[in-house]
Scaffold this motif. Structure first.
Motif, mmCIF file in Angstrom:
data_model
loop_
_atom_site.group_PDB
_atom_site.id
_atom_site.type_symbol
_atom_site.label_atom_id
_atom_site.label_comp_id
_atom_site.label_asym_id
_atom_site.label_seq_id
_atom_site.Cartn_x
_atom_site.Cartn_y
_atom_site.Cartn_z
ATOM 1 N N ALA A 83 -38.547 -22.018 3.971
ATOM 2 C CA ALA A 83 -37.655 -23.292 3.625
ATOM 3 C C ALA A 83 -36.517 -22.968 2.815
ATOM 4 O O ALA A 83 -36.629 -22.041 2.028
ATOM 5 N N MET A 84 -35.406 -23.619 3.139
ATOM 6 C CA MET A 84 -34.150 -23.407 2.482
ATOM 7 C C MET A 84 -33.706 -24.327 1.714
ATOM 8 O O MET A 84 -33.598 -25.413 2.119
ATOM 9 N N SER A 85 -33.053 -24.140 0.292
ATOM 10 C CA SER A 85 -32.731 -25.039 -0.579
ATOM 11 C C SER A 85 -31.371 -24.607 -1.189
ATOM 12 O O SER A 85 -31.223 -23.407 -1.271
ATOM 13 N N TRP A 86 -30.784 -25.792 -1.629
ATOM 14 C CA TRP A 86 -29.640 -25.550 -2.275
ATOM 15 C C TRP A 86 -29.979 -26.118 -3.652
ATOM 16 O O TRP A 86 -30.392 -27.242 -3.705
ATOM 17 N N TYR A 87 -29.566 -25.412 -4.781
ATOM 18 C CA TYR A 87 -29.687 -25.965 -6.046
ATOM 19 C C TYR A 87 -28.236 -25.919 -6.946
ATOM 20 O O TYR A 87 -27.636 -24.961 -6.262
ATOM 21 N N ARG A 88 -28.270 -26.356 -7.776
ATOM 22 C CA ARG A 88 -26.921 -26.393 -8.617
ATOM 23 C C ARG A 88 -27.273 -26.504 -10.118
ATOM 24 O O ARG A 88 -28.132 -26.946 -10.570
ATOM 25 N N GLN A 89 -26.246 -25.909 -10.734
ATOM 26 C CA GLN A 89 -26.245 -25.635 -12.194
ATOM 27 C C GLN A 89 -25.035 -25.828 -12.903
ATOM 28 O O GLN A 89 -24.231 -25.371 -12.713
ATOM 29 N N GLN A 142 -33.921 -4.812 3.115
ATOM 30 C CA GLN A 142 -33.873 -5.793 1.949
ATOM 31 C C GLN A 142 -33.265 -7.174 2.248
ATOM 32 O O GLN A 142 -32.143 -7.065 2.609
ATOM 33 N N ALA A 143 -34.112 -8.071 1.686
ATOM 34 C CA ALA A 143 -33.573 -9.484 1.779
ATOM 35 C C ALA A 143 -32.519 -9.700 0.936
ATOM 36 O O ALA A 143 -32.526 -9.165 -0.293
ATOM 37 N N GLN A 144 -31.632 -10.603 1.322
ATOM 38 C CA GLN A 144 -30.441 -10.830 0.717
ATOM 39 C C GLN A 144 -29.760 -12.010 1.081
ATOM 40 O O GLN A 144 -29.867 -12.465 2.259
ATOM 41 N N LEU A 145 -29.406 -13.026 0.172
ATOM 42 C CA LEU A 145 -28.630 -14.089 0.516
ATOM 43 C C LEU A 145 -27.194 -14.098 -0.176
ATOM 44 O O LEU A 145 -27.056 -13.913 -1.382
ATOM 45 N N VAL A 146 -26.243 -14.590 0.635
ATOM 46 C CA VAL A 146 -24.883 -14.577 0.231
ATOM 47 C C VAL A 146 -24.213 -15.759 0.415
ATOM 48 O O VAL A 146 -24.038 -16.245 1.672
ATOM 49 N N GLU A 147 -23.715 -16.841 -0.785
ATOM 50 C CA GLU A 147 -23.188 -17.889 -0.529
ATOM 51 C C GLU A 147 -21.863 -17.695 -0.710
ATOM 52 O O GLU A 147 -21.090 -16.772 -1.029
ATOM 53 N N SER A 148 -20.959 -18.517 0.026
ATOM 54 C CA SER A 148 -19.596 -18.614 0.183
ATOM 55 C C SER A 148 -19.359 -20.217 0.502
ATOM 56 O O SER A 148 -20.099 -21.136 0.746
ATOM 57 N N GLY A 149 -17.880 -20.329 0.282
ATOM 58 C CA GLY A 149 -17.400 -21.957 0.559
ATOM 59 C C GLY A 149 -17.130 -22.651 -0.563
ATOM 60 O O GLY A 149 -16.525 -23.789 -0.486
ATOM 61 N N GLY A 150 -17.301 -22.162 -1.846
ATOM 62 C CA GLY A 150 -17.170 -22.951 -2.991
ATOM 63 C C GLY A 150 -15.751 -22.951 -3.266
ATOM 64 O O GLY A 150 -14.958 -22.267 -2.667
ATOM 65 N N GLY A 151 -15.164 -23.666 -4.332
ATOM 66 C CA GLY A 151 -13.921 -23.795 -4.677
ATOM 67 C C GLY A 151 -13.543 -25.346 -5.297
ATOM 68 O O GLY A 151 -14.504 -26.012 -5.759
ATOM 69 N N LEU A 152 -12.352 -25.479 -5.603
ATOM 70 C CA LEU A 152 -11.825 -26.701 -6.210
ATOM 71 C C LEU A 152 -11.509 -27.713 -5.098
ATOM 72 O O LEU A 152 -10.740 -27.484 -4.196
ATOM 73 N N VAL A 153 -12.147 -28.791 -5.310
ATOM 74 C CA VAL A 153 -11.720 -30.048 -4.357
ATOM 75 C C VAL A 153 -11.467 -31.269 -5.380
ATOM 76 O O VAL A 153 -12.027 -31.453 -6.610
ATOM 77 N N THR A 198 -29.180 -18.958 14.890
ATOM 78 C CA THR A 198 -28.572 -18.015 15.854
ATOM 79 C C THR A 198 -27.865 -17.152 14.913
ATOM 80 O O THR A 198 -27.575 -16.080 15.482
ATOM 81 N N VAL A 199 -27.420 -17.707 13.694
ATOM 82 C CA VAL A 199 -26.577 -16.758 12.834
ATOM 83 C C VAL A 199 -27.324 -16.507 11.367
ATOM 84 O O VAL A 199 -26.572 -15.924 10.732
ATOM 85 N N ASN A 200 -28.623 -17.015 11.283
ATOM 86 C CA ASN A 200 -29.469 -16.846 10.196
ATOM 87 C C ASN A 200 -28.748 -17.153 9.012
ATOM 88 O O ASN A 200 -28.662 -16.377 8.031
ATOM 89 N N THR A 201 -28.067 -18.493 9.257
ATOM 90 C CA THR A 201 -27.388 -19.027 7.908
ATOM 91 C C THR A 201 -27.800 -20.438 7.682
ATOM 92 O O THR A 201 -28.034 -21.184 8.639
ATOM 93 N N ALA A 202 -27.765 -20.944 6.406
ATOM 94 C CA ALA A 202 -27.870 -22.288 5.951
ATOM 95 C C ALA A 202 -26.513 -22.783 5.465
ATOM 96 O O ALA A 202 -25.776 -21.999 5.041
ATOM 97 N N CYS A 215 -24.762 -20.131 3.452
ATOM 98 C CA CYS A 215 -25.670 -19.224 2.826
ATOM 99 C C CYS A 215 -26.083 -18.096 3.627
ATOM 100 O O CYS A 215 -27.072 -18.506 4.692
ATOM 101 N N ALA A 216 -25.489 -17.129 3.855
ATOM 102 C CA ALA A 216 -25.921 -15.978 4.931
ATOM 103 C C ALA A 216 -27.008 -14.948 4.539
ATOM 104 O O ALA A 216 -26.907 -14.637 3.585
ATOM 105 N N ALA A 217 -28.188 -15.149 5.386
ATOM 106 C CA ALA A 217 -29.224 -14.372 5.100
ATOM 107 C C ALA A 217 -29.140 -13.035 5.876
ATOM 108 O O ALA A 217 -28.786 -12.785 7.140
ATOM 109 N N SER A 218 -29.709 -11.898 5.339
ATOM 110 C CA SER A 218 -30.068 -10.753 5.713
ATOM 111 C C SER A 218 -31.349 -10.170 5.400
ATOM 112 O O SER A 218 -31.852 -10.453 4.268
#
Length: 119
Positions: A33-39, A1-12, A74-78, A22-25
């Motif tokens: 095509a890999m993209s980043w969106y924000r809302q 099953q395809a999955q994307l897991v984001e990490s690294g956000g926070g207060l700056v 190599t680590v399937n990550t964007a 964005c780790a993919a499995s």
């Protein structure tokens, strides 16, 4: 099953930097095509960075020169490297993977990671 897991956000603080991951499995990011969106609160989701399967990148003017999208097959990550952050960069950042095969669109979204730029 395809999955994307984001990490690294926070207060700056304004002017600071963050790196989102964005780790993919379940599929191979090199074929997508890999993209980043924000809302931001009360606003529509907007594209902030995109990298094609061939490595071409695209950025809106609002982040051009400050954000860099990359992909490590190599680590399937964007990644999204964000520099010189501004308060208006605040929002939930989502990763998307998209491909079209025989006119059929496959598109996956992550759950999002919060980025807050504030002093």
């Amino acid at each position: 099953q395809a999955q994307l897991v984001e990490s690294g956000g926070g207060l700056v603080q304004p002017g600071g930097s963050l790196r989102l991951s964005c780790a993919a499995s379940g599929f191979t990011v090199s074929n997508y095509a890999m993209s980043w969106y924000r809302q931001a609160p009360g606003k529509q989701r907007e594209l902030v960075a995109q990298i094609s399967s061939t490595g071409n990148t695209n950025y809106p003017d609002s982040v051009k020169g400050r954000f860099i999208i990359s992909r490590d097959n190599t680590v399937n990550t964007a990644y999204l490297h964000m520099n010189s952050l501004k308060p208006e960069d605040t929002g939930v950042y989502y990763c998307n993977a998209r491909t079209v095969v025989h006119a059929s669109v496959n598109s996956y979204w992550g759950q999002g990671t919060q980025v807050t730029v504030s002093s």
